[in-house]
Design a protein around this motif. Sequence first.
Motif, PDB file in Angstrom:
ATOM      1  N   LEU A 140       0.732  -1.118   0.007  1.00  0.00           N
ATOM      2  CA  LEU A 140      -0.044  -0.075  -0.244  1.00  0.00           C
ATOM      3  C   LEU A 140       0.696   1.335  -0.259  1.00  0.00           C
ATOM      4  CD1 LEU A 140      -3.007  -0.825   2.232  1.00  0.00           C
ATOM      5  CD2 LEU A 140      -2.943  -0.693  -0.150  1.00  0.00           C
ATOM      6  N   GLU A 141       1.850   1.260   0.719  1.00  0.00           N
ATOM      7  CA  GLU A 141       2.887   2.451   0.859  1.00  0.00           C
ATOM      8  C   GLU A 141       3.580   2.657  -0.703  1.00  0.00           C
ATOM      9  OE1 GLU A 141       5.952   2.255   4.053  1.00  0.00           O
ATOM     10  OE2 GLU A 141       4.244   1.665   5.374  1.00  0.00           O
ATOM     11  N   ALA A 142       3.926   1.650  -1.236  1.00  0.00           N
ATOM     12  CA  ALA A 142       4.492   1.768  -2.559  1.00  0.00           C
ATOM     13  C   ALA A 142       3.534   1.993  -3.640  1.00  0.00           C
ATOM     14  CB  ALA A 142       4.977   0.199  -3.214  1.00  0.00           C
ATOM     15  N   ILE A 143       2.226   1.732  -3.324  1.00  0.00           N
ATOM     16  CA  ILE A 143       1.094   2.074  -4.474  1.00  0.00           C
ATOM     17  C   ILE A 143       0.874   3.636  -4.160  1.00  0.00           C
ATOM     18  CG2 ILE A 143      -1.444   2.054  -4.713  1.00  0.00           C
ATOM     19  CD1 ILE A 143      -1.033  -1.202  -4.358  1.00  0.00           C
ATOM     20  N   GLU A 144       0.915   4.097  -2.998  1.00  0.00           N
ATOM     21  CA  GLU A 144       0.342   5.638  -2.528  1.00  0.00           C
ATOM     22  C   GLU A 144       1.627   6.389  -3.114  1.00  0.00           C
ATOM     23  OE1 GLU A 144      -1.941   6.939  -1.049  1.00  0.00           O
ATOM     24  OE2 GLU A 144      -3.243   5.428  -0.797  1.00  0.00           O
ATOM     25  N   SER A 145       2.667   5.913  -3.165  1.00  0.00           N
ATOM     26  CA  SER A 145       4.013   6.514  -3.464  1.00  0.00           C
ATOM     27  C   SER A 145       3.876   6.750  -5.247  1.00  0.00           C
ATOM     28  CB  SER A 145       5.166   5.800  -3.234  1.00  0.00           C
ATOM     29  OG  SER A 145       6.339   6.428  -3.876  1.00  0.00           O
ATOM     30  N   GLN A 146       3.407   5.728  -5.501  1.00  0.00           N
ATOM     31  CA  GLN A 146       3.261   5.844  -7.124  1.00  0.00           C
ATOM     32  C   GLN A 146       2.226   6.637  -7.494  1.00  0.00           C
ATOM     33  OE1 GLN A 146       5.443   4.563  -9.508  1.00  0.00           O
ATOM     34  NE2 GLN A 146       6.724   4.345  -7.651  1.00  0.00           N
ATOM     35  N   ILE A 147       1.081   6.458  -6.658  1.00  0.00           N
ATOM     36  CA  ILE A 147       0.076   7.610  -6.969  1.00  0.00           C
ATOM     37  C   ILE A 147       0.230   8.958  -6.829  1.00  0.00           C
ATOM     38  CG2 ILE A 147      -2.468   8.144  -6.129  1.00  0.00           C
ATOM     39  CD1 ILE A 147      -3.059   5.272  -5.361  1.00  0.00           C
ATOM     40  N   ALA A 148       1.147   9.278  -5.863  1.00  0.00           N
ATOM     41  CA  ALA A 148       1.445  10.635  -5.779  1.00  0.00           C
ATOM     42  C   ALA A 148       2.360  11.045  -6.918  1.00  0.00           C
ATOM     43  CB  ALA A 148       2.280  10.881  -4.635  1.00  0.00           C
ATOM     44  N   ARG A 149       3.389  10.299  -7.398  1.00  0.00           N
ATOM     45  CA  ARG A 149       4.296  10.467  -8.571  1.00  0.00           C
ATOM     46  C   ARG A 149       3.481  10.735  -9.755  1.00  0.00           C
ATOM     47  NH1 ARG A 149       6.472   7.797 -12.563  1.00  0.00           N
ATOM     48  NH2 ARG A 149       5.595   5.874 -12.225  1.00  0.00           N
ATOM     49  N   LEU A 150       2.245   9.672  -9.946  1.00  0.00           N
ATOM     50  CA  LEU A 150       1.895   9.852 -11.345  1.00  0.00           C
ATOM     51  C   LEU A 150       0.785  10.880 -11.018  1.00  0.00           C
ATOM     52  CD1 LEU A 150       1.195   5.792 -11.780  1.00  0.00           C
ATOM     53  CD2 LEU A 150       2.678   7.489 -13.039  1.00  0.00           C
ATOM     54  N   THR A 151       0.059  11.424 -10.144  1.00  0.00           N
ATOM     55  CA  THR A 151      -0.623  12.434 -10.077  1.00  0.00           C
ATOM     56  C   THR A 151       0.200  13.777 -10.209  1.00  0.00           C
ATOM     57  OG1 THR A 151      -2.004  11.327  -7.984  1.00  0.00           O
ATOM     58  CG2 THR A 151      -2.036  13.890  -8.421  1.00  0.00           C
ATOM     59  N   GLU A 152       1.197  13.969  -9.966  1.00  0.00           N
ATOM     60  CA  GLU A 152       2.209  15.058 -10.404  1.00  0.00           C
ATOM     61  C   GLU A 152       2.491  14.900 -11.492  1.00  0.00           C
ATOM     62  OE1 GLU A 152       4.450  18.621  -9.800  1.00  0.00           O
ATOM     63  OE2 GLU A 152       2.722  17.574  -8.769  1.00  0.00           O
ATOM     64  N   ARG A 153       2.870  13.891 -12.027  1.00  0.00           N
ATOM     65  CA  ARG A 153       3.385  13.658 -13.381  1.00  0.00           C
ATOM     66  C   ARG A 153       1.898  14.165 -14.590  1.00  0.00           C
ATOM     67  NH1 ARG A 153       6.375  12.074 -17.341  1.00  0.00           N
ATOM     68  NH2 ARG A 153       5.774  10.592 -19.107  1.00  0.00           N
ATOM     69  N   LYS A 154       0.420  13.658 -14.113  1.00  0.00           N
ATOM     70  CA  LYS A 154      -0.323  13.840 -14.706  1.00  0.00           C
ATOM     71  C   LYS A 154      -0.659  15.606 -14.797  1.00  0.00           C
ATOM     72  CE  LYS A 154      -5.343  13.491 -14.670  1.00  0.00           C
ATOM     73  NZ  LYS A 154      -6.530  12.948 -14.040  1.00  0.00           N
ATOM     74  N   ARG A 155      -0.432  15.936 -13.589  1.00  0.00           N
ATOM     75  CA  ARG A 155      -0.774  17.472 -13.493  1.00  0.00           C
ATOM     76  C   ARG A 155       0.301  18.197 -14.396  1.00  0.00           C
ATOM     77  NH1 ARG A 155       1.605  21.804 -11.618  1.00  0.00           N
ATOM     78  NH2 ARG A 155       3.499  20.643 -10.783  1.00  0.00           N
ATOM     79  N   ILE A 156       1.752  17.850 -14.488  1.00  0.00           N
ATOM     80  CA  ILE A 156       2.706  18.559 -15.235  1.00  0.00           C
ATOM     81  C   ILE A 156       2.329  18.288 -16.879  1.00  0.00           C
ATOM     82  CG2 ILE A 156       5.115  18.397 -16.106  1.00  0.00           C
ATOM     83  CD1 ILE A 156       5.696  17.595 -13.353  1.00  0.00           C
ATOM     84  N   ILE A 157       1.622  16.982 -17.380  1.00  0.00           N
ATOM     85  CA  ILE A 157       1.495  16.807 -18.492  1.00  0.00           C
ATOM     86  C   ILE A 157       0.285  17.812 -18.902  1.00  0.00           C
ATOM     87  CG2 ILE A 157       0.786  15.237 -20.277  1.00  0.00           C
ATOM     88  CD1 ILE A 157       2.513  13.141 -18.798  1.00  0.00           C
ATOM     89  N   ASN A 215      -0.873  20.753 -17.608  1.00  0.00           N
ATOM     90  CA  ASN A 215      -0.448  21.913 -17.716  1.00  0.00           C
ATOM     91  C   ASN A 215       0.294  22.164 -19.027  1.00  0.00           C
ATOM     92  OD1 ASN A 215      -1.608  22.424 -15.284  1.00  0.00           O
ATOM     93  ND2 ASN A 215       0.443  22.563 -13.928  1.00  0.00           N
ATOM     94  N   ARG A 216       1.211  21.235 -19.480  1.00  0.00           N
ATOM     95  CA  ARG A 216       1.818  21.539 -20.864  1.00  0.00           C
ATOM     96  C   ARG A 216       0.688  21.450 -21.883  1.00  0.00           C
ATOM     97  NH1 ARG A 216       5.592  16.621 -21.653  1.00  0.00           N
ATOM     98  NH2 ARG A 216       6.448  17.583 -19.820  1.00  0.00           N
ATOM     99  N   ARG A 217      -0.251  20.569 -21.906  1.00  0.00           N
ATOM    100  CA  ARG A 217      -1.269  20.474 -22.955  1.00  0.00           C
ATOM    101  C   ARG A 217      -1.930  21.632 -23.013  1.00  0.00           C
ATOM    102  NH1 ARG A 217      -6.264  16.788 -21.773  1.00  0.00           N
ATOM    103  NH2 ARG A 217      -6.515  18.554 -20.376  1.00  0.00           N
ATOM    104  N   GLU A 218      -2.374  22.199 -21.775  1.00  0.00           N
ATOM    105  CA  GLU A 218      -3.221  23.585 -21.909  1.00  0.00           C
ATOM    106  C   GLU A 218      -2.323  24.705 -22.355  1.00  0.00           C
ATOM    107  OE1 GLU A 218      -6.487  23.443 -21.232  1.00  0.00           O
ATOM    108  OE2 GLU A 218      -6.206  21.287 -21.363  1.00  0.00           O
ATOM    109  N   SER A 219      -1.096  24.586 -21.964  1.00  0.00           N
ATOM    110  CA  SER A 219      -0.111  25.699 -22.347  1.00  0.00           C
ATOM    111  C   SER A 219      -0.132  26.003 -23.909  1.00  0.00           C
ATOM    112  CB  SER A 219       1.227  25.643 -21.643  1.00  0.00           C
ATOM    113  OG  SER A 219       1.977  26.432 -22.183  1.00  0.00           O
ATOM    114  N   LEU A 220      -0.052  24.746 -24.585  1.00  0.00           N
ATOM    115  CA  LEU A 220       0.310  24.342 -25.980  1.00  0.00           C
ATOM    116  C   LEU A 220      -0.991  24.894 -26.655  1.00  0.00           C
ATOM    117  CD1 LEU A 220       2.321  21.090 -26.222  1.00  0.00           C
ATOM    118  CD2 LEU A 220       2.874  23.334 -26.961  1.00  0.00           C
ATOM    119  N   LYS A 221      -2.313  24.523 -26.036  1.00  0.00           N
ATOM    120  CA  LYS A 221      -3.505  24.840 -26.783  1.00  0.00           C
ATOM    121  C   LYS A 221      -3.825  26.322 -26.465  1.00  0.00           C
ATOM    122  CE  LYS A 221      -7.043  22.259 -25.811  1.00  0.00           C
ATOM    123  NZ  LYS A 221      -8.164  21.510 -25.089  1.00  0.00           N
TER     124      LYS A 221
END
Length: 165
Positions: free
Chosen positions: A58-75, A77-83
């Motif tokens: 569960l700790e490993a999954i939570e860590s990956q969720i946090a990492r992927l959530t941040e990655r999703k936010r960055i991507i 933002n990049r998409r919205e910036s390009l549009k």
Amino acid sequence: MTQLYHITEQYKELVALAETADEDLAVALRDTMEGIEGEFQEKGKAIAMVTLNIDGDLEAIESQIARLTERKRIITNRRESLKEYLRTNMEASGITKIAHPLFTITCGKGKPIVVIDDEKAIPDDYVNVKVTSAPDKAAIAKAIKDGIDVPGAHTETGKSSISIK
């Protein structure tokens, strides 16, 4: 290995027998109960180990969720910036349509939006009022603990808990 609920049932049956048994049988039952209790404890330890392994997962999954959530936010933002970059430049150049075999890009006129300058100046006819209510469980618990009868509420004992440290 025997399942925990079978061990529990055997133990409960032996406890019931021990209450009505004569002295010789009671001694034999206690010895058997000690053996079953040892098996119960081993099963409990095994379950605790599995639980601890799941905690690690569960700790490993939570860590990956946090990492992927941040990655999703960055991507995102990049998409919205390009549009936004494309929209701004299409608008500035007066180009409203770009055709491609796989897609078409159009820059449409903006829709009217409401901008609130002073919320307090808005007439009541144009204001949504939201009222919510919920029982204050902490206050009710304190009142019942202090001996006050609270109509529509009572206290109960919750589930017991397991702690593995």
